[in-house]
Structure formats: structure tokens, C-alpha cells
Scaffold this motif. Structure first.
Motif, PDB file in Angstrom:
ATOM      1  N   ASN A  12       7.027  17.895   0.066  1.00 25.69           N
ATOM      2  CA  ASN A  12       8.420  17.772  -0.768  1.00 25.69           C
ATOM      3  C   ASN A  12       8.541  16.408  -1.255  1.00 25.69           C
ATOM      4  OD1 ASN A  12       9.604  20.442  -0.334  1.00 25.69           O
ATOM      5  ND2 ASN A  12      10.446  20.016   1.888  1.00 25.69           N
ATOM      6  N   ARG A  13       7.766  15.556  -0.989  1.00 25.55           N
ATOM      7  CA  ARG A  13       7.888  14.320  -1.792  1.00 25.55           C
ATOM      8  C   ARG A  13       7.545  14.534  -3.422  1.00 25.55           C
ATOM      9  NH1 ARG A  13       7.069   9.389   0.608  1.00 25.55           N
ATOM     10  NH2 ARG A  13       7.581   8.631  -1.553  1.00 25.55           N
ATOM     11  N   VAL A  14       6.981  15.387  -3.385  1.00 22.83           N
ATOM     12  CA  VAL A  14       6.702  15.982  -5.028  1.00 22.83           C
ATOM     13  C   VAL A  14       7.826  16.181  -5.701  1.00 22.83           C
ATOM     14  CG1 VAL A  14       5.454  17.430  -6.700  1.00 22.83           C
ATOM     15  CG2 VAL A  14       4.233  16.573  -4.712  1.00 22.83           C
ATOM     16  N   VAL A  18       9.016   0.879  -8.438  1.00 20.67           N
ATOM     17  CA  VAL A  18       8.666  -0.478  -7.704  1.00 20.67           C
ATOM     18  C   VAL A  18       8.791  -0.161  -6.301  1.00 20.67           C
ATOM     19  CG1 VAL A  18       8.533  -2.728  -7.242  1.00 20.67           C
ATOM     20  CG2 VAL A  18       9.108  -1.828  -9.808  1.00 20.67           C
ATOM     21  N   ARG A  19       7.431  -0.425  -5.544  1.00 20.88           N
ATOM     22  CA  ARG A  19       7.542  -0.526  -4.138  1.00 20.88           C
ATOM     23  C   ARG A  19       7.601  -2.073  -3.913  1.00 20.88           C
ATOM     24  NH1 ARG A  19       4.189   2.699   0.749  1.00 20.88           N
ATOM     25  NH2 ARG A  19       6.197   4.044   0.139  1.00 20.88           N
ATOM     26  N   CYS A  20       8.592  -2.379  -3.069  1.00 16.27           N
ATOM     27  CA  CYS A  20       8.485  -3.748  -2.469  1.00 16.27           C
ATOM     28  C   CYS A  20       9.079  -4.040  -1.255  1.00 16.27           C
ATOM     29  CB  CYS A  20       9.257  -4.798  -3.543  1.00 16.27           C
ATOM     30  SG  CYS A  20      10.951  -3.831  -3.777  1.00 16.27           S
ATOM     31  N   LEU A  64      15.432   0.338   1.833  1.00 13.64           N
ATOM     32  CA  LEU A  64      15.819   1.722   1.738  1.00 13.64           C
ATOM     33  C   LEU A  64      14.462   2.410   1.271  1.00 13.64           C
ATOM     34  CD1 LEU A  64      19.357   1.740   0.375  1.00 13.64           C
ATOM     35  CD2 LEU A  64      18.668   2.472   2.807  1.00 13.64           C
ATOM     36  N   HIS A  65      14.343   3.684   1.583  1.00 11.50           N
ATOM     37  CA  HIS A  65      13.333   4.240   1.038  1.00 11.50           C
ATOM     38  C   HIS A  65      13.841   5.670   0.540  1.00 11.50           C
ATOM     39  CE1 HIS A  65       9.535   5.903   0.068  1.00 11.50           C
ATOM     40  NE2 HIS A  65       8.805   5.811   1.361  1.00 11.50           N
ATOM     41  N   PRO A  66      14.541   5.754  -0.524  1.00 14.49           N
ATOM     42  CA  PRO A  66      15.509   7.018  -0.999  1.00 14.49           C
ATOM     43  C   PRO A  66      14.470   8.215  -1.304  1.00 14.49           C
ATOM     44  CG  PRO A  66      15.687   5.352  -2.533  1.00 14.49           C
ATOM     45  CD  PRO A  66      14.868   4.540  -1.368  1.00 14.49           C
ATOM     46  N   LEU A  67      13.438   8.038  -1.826  1.00 14.97           N
ATOM     47  CA  LEU A  67      12.644   9.224  -2.292  1.00 14.97           C
ATOM     48  C   LEU A  67      12.085   9.990  -0.901  1.00 14.97           C
ATOM     49  CD1 LEU A  67      10.263   8.052  -5.259  1.00 14.97           C
ATOM     50  CD2 LEU A  67      12.025   9.724  -5.238  1.00 14.97           C
ATOM     51  N   GLN A  68      11.762   9.101   0.113  1.00  9.82           N
ATOM     52  CA  GLN A  68      11.395   9.717   1.405  1.00  9.82           C
ATOM     53  C   GLN A  68      12.401  10.380   1.906  1.00  9.82           C
ATOM     54  OE1 GLN A  68       8.290   9.728   3.356  1.00  9.82           O
ATOM     55  NE2 GLN A  68       9.442  11.365   4.273  1.00  9.82           N
ATOM     56  N   SER A  69      13.766   9.856   1.796  1.00  5.38           N
ATOM     57  CA  SER A  69      14.897  10.485   2.244  1.00  5.38           C
ATOM     58  C   SER A  69      15.353  11.668   1.629  1.00  5.38           C
ATOM     59  CB  SER A  69      16.087   9.694   2.340  1.00  5.38           C
ATOM     60  OG  SER A  69      15.727   8.356   3.203  1.00  5.38           O
ATOM     61  N   PRO A  73       0.771  -1.134   0.067  1.00  7.80           N
ATOM     62  CA  PRO A  73       0.054  -0.094   0.059  1.00  7.80           C
ATOM     63  C   PRO A  73       0.891   1.232  -0.092  1.00  7.80           C
ATOM     64  CG  PRO A  73      -0.723  -1.648   1.711  1.00  7.80           C
ATOM     65  CD  PRO A  73       0.510  -2.139   1.213  1.00  7.80           C
ATOM     66  N   SER A  74       0.094   2.376  -0.419  1.00  6.32           N
ATOM     67  CA  SER A  74       0.976   3.678  -0.520  1.00  6.32           C
ATOM     68  C   SER A  74      -0.302   4.790  -0.511  1.00  6.32           C
ATOM     69  CB  SER A  74       1.986   3.698  -1.491  1.00  6.32           C
ATOM     70  OG  SER A  74       2.278   5.016  -1.605  1.00  6.32           O
ATOM     71  N   LEU A  75       0.074   5.982   0.078  1.00  5.81           N
ATOM     72  CA  LEU A  75      -0.741   7.154  -0.370  1.00  5.81           C
ATOM     73  C   LEU A  75       0.137   8.235  -0.840  1.00  5.81           C
ATOM     74  CD1 LEU A  75      -3.356   9.191   1.974  1.00  5.81           C
ATOM     75  CD2 LEU A  75      -1.574  10.158   0.638  1.00  5.81           C
ATOM     76  N   ARG A  76       1.277   8.935  -0.146  1.00  5.91           N
ATOM     77  CA  ARG A  76       2.126   9.517  -0.495  1.00  5.91           C
ATOM     78  C   ARG A  76       2.920   9.379  -1.717  1.00  5.91           C
ATOM     79  NH1 ARG A  76       0.509  10.224   4.520  1.00  5.91           N
ATOM     80  NH2 ARG A  76       0.834   7.774   4.426  1.00  5.91           N
ATOM     81  N   THR A  77       3.663   8.227  -1.711  1.00  6.86           N
ATOM     82  CA  THR A  77       4.582   7.644  -2.570  1.00  6.86           C
ATOM     83  C   THR A  77       3.709   7.786  -4.139  1.00  6.86           C
ATOM     84  OG1 THR A  77       5.910   6.599  -1.134  1.00  6.86           O
ATOM     85  CG2 THR A  77       6.199   5.880  -3.463  1.00  6.86           C
ATOM     86  N   ARG A  78       2.664   7.011  -4.047  1.00  9.64           N
ATOM     87  CA  ARG A  78       1.693   6.944  -5.256  1.00  9.64           C
ATOM     88  C   ARG A  78       1.551   8.156  -5.862  1.00  9.64           C
ATOM     89  NH1 ARG A  78      -1.866   2.733  -5.925  1.00  9.64           N
ATOM     90  NH2 ARG A  78      -1.257   1.984  -3.808  1.00  9.64           N
ATOM     91  N   HIS A 114       8.477  13.052  10.701  1.00  4.67           N
ATOM     92  CA  HIS A 114       8.027  11.530  10.493  1.00  4.67           C
ATOM     93  C   HIS A 114       7.524  11.564   9.234  1.00  4.67           C
ATOM     94  CE1 HIS A 114       5.490   7.898  10.757  1.00  4.67           C
ATOM     95  NE2 HIS A 114       6.132   7.752  12.109  1.00  4.67           N
ATOM     96  N   CYS A 115       7.746  10.337   8.688  1.00  6.00           N
ATOM     97  CA  CYS A 115       7.418  10.013   7.260  1.00  6.00           C
ATOM     98  C   CYS A 115       5.805  10.030   6.887  1.00  6.00           C
ATOM     99  CB  CYS A 115       8.039   8.832   6.653  1.00  6.00           C
ATOM    100  SG  CYS A 115       7.789   7.273   7.404  1.00  6.00           S
ATOM    101  N   LEU A 116       5.400   9.649   8.033  1.00  7.00           N
ATOM    102  CA  LEU A 116       3.797   9.191   7.606  1.00  7.00           C
ATOM    103  C   LEU A 116       3.673   7.942   6.927  1.00  7.00           C
ATOM    104  CD1 LEU A 116       2.052  12.748   7.006  1.00  7.00           C
ATOM    105  CD2 LEU A 116       2.270  11.670   9.357  1.00  7.00           C
ATOM    106  N   PRO A 117       2.653   6.986   6.988  1.00  9.44           N
ATOM    107  CA  PRO A 117       1.691   7.154   8.278  1.00  9.44           C
ATOM    108  C   PRO A 117       2.188   7.087   9.425  1.00  9.44           C
ATOM    109  CG  PRO A 117       1.313   5.091   7.049  1.00  9.44           C
ATOM    110  CD  PRO A 117       2.427   5.880   6.349  1.00  9.44           C
ATOM    111  N   VAL A 118       1.529   7.854  10.313  1.00  6.10           N
ATOM    112  CA  VAL A 118       1.887   7.577  11.913  1.00  6.10           C
ATOM    113  C   VAL A 118       0.790   7.322  12.774  1.00  6.10           C
ATOM    114  CG1 VAL A 118       1.391  10.144  12.356  1.00  6.10           C
ATOM    115  CG2 VAL A 118       3.091   8.930  13.564  1.00  6.10           C
TER     116      VAL A 118
HETATM  117  N1   CP Z   1       6.015   7.902   3.721  1.00  5.60           N
HETATM  118  C1   CP Z   1       5.398   7.098   2.813  1.00  5.60           C
HETATM  119  O1   CP Z   1       5.916   6.472   2.029  1.00  5.60           O
HETATM  120  O2   CP Z   1       4.103   7.218   2.689  1.00  5.60           O
HETATM  121  P1   CP Z   1       3.212   6.072   1.696  1.00  5.60           P
HETATM  122  O3   CP Z   1       3.520   4.969   2.412  1.00  5.60           O
HETATM  123  O4   CP Z   1       1.724   6.580   2.040  1.00  5.60           O
HETATM  124  O5   CP Z   1       3.593   6.071   0.355  1.00  5.60           O
END
Ligand code: CP
Length: 315
Positions: free
Chosen positions: A299-301, A109-111, A146-151, A46-51, A271-275
Motif C-alpha cells: 500500500n506504500r505505492v 526528502v528523507r531526513c 513524522l513519516h506520513p507516507l507510511q501512516s 537509507p531506504s528500501l520501501r519509500t524509495r 509493522h512498517c518494516l524493516p523489522v
Molecule cells: N517503512 C519504510 O519507510 O521503509 P524504508 O525505510 O525501507 O523506506
């Protein structure tokens, strides 16, 4: 840049942050770049922000975007070479990935990790299979480690809000009810170690992260001591790395509240969310001006847009 899977793929981190800030100031300046180019986003989790942020970023560059919710809508994928596929998996990655590669110019890809086998998760076998068999430029939407787009978004947020002095940044473990991957914490440490900051990591015994990612960061098991003089506090849960994937501690005194911030330098909280409100982080902080979580999400955009821009320009 041919792929974006970790900070190690980035030739110049400061230049990438500057690029993201320029795009934030003028998001539609490069709309020609992605014309007739397609981004394929594959979500195995699942994802909200990344998607949404990655889709917006691609559209602002003029790209077409196709999203596959592979966890729900796709065929169940097999990753093991030589597998006799008489079980639940329907399509082998060796067959599916080249199809994606033929439809798309860039693949994301998210895995997530399985959190069962440390060796398997550390090998990033799913991400590596996509990179190898699609044959296209690749952007990680969060991998096993790793989650480089978040970082990158976090690094942009730190850059925008940092004080004049060299800031103290504290990454603190927080309680959680479920076993959570290490990717955000690993990646945050890996990126922040490339900025001009003092990084301290605080967690209970048994929660040491892989030193490959924390590098030169100081580890302090006393959370209150770690927080003294902090300018930024990054809150995140992760499961044990040594007792892989296990929850060893749910001590609620580790949840960050206003009381924890008393000895900080009026710290901003990230915090990266979701929290999980009032489990990881208190309402009083999340609802206060100390919180940077919405700035990080915004800033994720621009993080995604800067990365996609470089992948389009270089490939
Ligand atoms: N922070 C982050 O990656 O959020 P999502 O899991 O909603 O994409």
C-alpha cells in the motif's frame, strides 16, 4: 494540497484513502498527469520501501524520477545559516536546494533526526530548509518527527481490513538494540486518531511519545492489559522522548509473540518494516496469516500515488 509533511496538510483524510484505493484498482488511469514532470527524491538516509514505492507511484502517473542518494553520492550539506564552511560540509542548503528546485517539479526528502537535540529535531530544521529553498511542492519521505507516507499506507491497510465494529488498535513499543526515531509511532498515532477507531498506546515507563502527536489516545503501561480485545496491533520501537534518544529498556518480554495475542480479538499485526525478527516481533507472527506487513508495504505505492496525484493536480 501544496505539501505533504503531516496529516495536517491533508484537507480530507478519508477522501485521500478513497483516492488511494481507486488508484490501487486502476493504477495507470492517470498516466497523462505526470507527463513532462519530474520528481526529485533526495535520501539523506537509507531506504528500501519509500524509495521504490514512491518511484513506482510516480512512474504510474507518467512522471520522470531522479533519485539522489545524498548520504553517499551528494556533497556533504551545511544547514546552519552563517556557517564558516571550513570543516567537513561542502555545499550549503541555500545553494543546493534552489538547484534541485530548478531541475524538479516536486521534491521528496528523507531526513532522519540526529537524536542528540530534541529541540533541533522537533524544529524539523532540515525539512524546513528544503521546503523554503527549493520553492517546489514537497513530499516528506520521513522527517525527524513524522513519516506520513507510511501512516497513509497504514490507514489504507486498516481501512481495507477493518472489522464491521469500531476496531481497537494498539500501538505497542517493542525492544530494539539501537536508538530509533519516533517518527513512525508519532505519525501512526496522529493519523489513526483521525479514523473511527479506539487507539491505545502501550510502552514501558520513560517512553511516552510527544502528546502533540498521540492526542486523545489512551496510554496503558501494562502491555497485556492493553492488548485485551485488540483487533490490530502495531509493533514499533522508539527511543525515549523524555530522556531524548536514549535506550532505557531492552526487556525482551515486550517482543510480540503468539502468547501476547491470546487475549486479543484474533488481532492482525502490523509493522512498517524493516523489522528486527525475534527482537521486535517473533518469526511465528511474521510468518503467519496474522501479519499485515506485506499488505502495508504494498500500500506504500498507492499512498505515494494518491499524494503525488494531488500535488500534480493542485500545483
Ligand atoms: N517503512 C519504510 O519507510 O521503509 P524504508 O525505510 O525501507 O523506506
Amino acid at each position: 494540497m501544496k505539501q505533504f509533511t503531516s496529516v495536517l496538510d491533508v484537507p480530507d483524510v478519508q477522501a485521500l484513502i478513497r483516492e488511494a484505493l481507486a488508484l490501487k484498482a486502476n493504477p495507470f488511469a492517470h498516466q497523462h498527469l505526470g507527463k513532462n514532470r519530474t520528481l526529485g527524491l533526495v535520501f539523506l538516509n537509507p531506504s528500501l520501501r519509500t524509495r521504490m514505492s514512491t518511484q513506482i507511484a510516480a512512474q504510474q502517473l507518467g512522471m520522470n524520477v531522479i533519485t539522489l542518494n545524498a548520504d553517499k553520492d551528494g556533497w556533504a550539506l551545511e544547514f546552519q545559516d552563517g556557517a564558516v564552511m571550513n570543516g567537513n560540509t561542502v555545499e550549503h542548503i541555500r545553494d543546493a536546494a534552489p538547484v534541485l528546485g530548478s531541475y524538479c517539479d516536486i521534491i521528496g526528502v528523507r531526513c532522519f533526526p540526529g537524536l542528540q537535540s530534541r529541540e533541533m529535531d522537533d524544529s524539523e530544521h532540515i525539512m524546513r530548509a528544503f521546503i523554503r529553498h527549493t520553492g517546489k511542492p514537497y513530499v516528506s519521505l520521513e522527517s525527524a518527527t513524522l513519516h506520513p507516507l507510511q501512516s497513509l499506507a497504514d490507514a489504507i491497510t486498516l481501512t481495507e481490513t477493518r472489522p464491521k465494529h469500531r476496531p481497537k488498535v494498539v500501538l505497542t513499543w517493542a525492544p530494539h538494540i539501537k536508538p530509533i526515531p519516533h517518527a513512525v509511532a508519532n505519525s501512526f498515532a496522529e493519523w489513526v486518531n483521525r479514523l473511527d477507531v479506539e487507539l491505545v498506546v502501550t510502552h514501558p515507563e520513560g517512553y511516552a511519545l510527544n502528546p502533540k502527536f498521540t492526542g486523545t489516545a489512551r496510554v496503558e503501561h501494562n502491555q497485556q492489559k492493553a492488548l485485551e480485545g485488540a483487533d490490530f496491533v502495531y509493533v514499533k520501537n522508539w527511543s525515549s522522548y523524555s530522556e531524548y534518544g536514549k535506550i532505557l529498556n531492552q526487556d525482551s518480554t515486550w517482543m510480540l509473540t503468539q502468547r501476547h495475542l491470546l487475549e486479543t480479538n484474533q488481532a492482525r499485526v502490523m509493522h512498517c518494516l524493516p523489522v528486527r525478527r525475534n527482537v521486535e516481533l517473533s518469526d511465528e507472527i511474521l510468518n503467519s496469516p496474522a501479519s499485515l506487513v506485506q499488505e502495508q508495504a504494498r500500500n506504500r505505492v498507492y499512498a505515494a500515488q494518491a499524494v503525488l496525484k494531488q500535488l500534480l493536480e493542485n500545483n
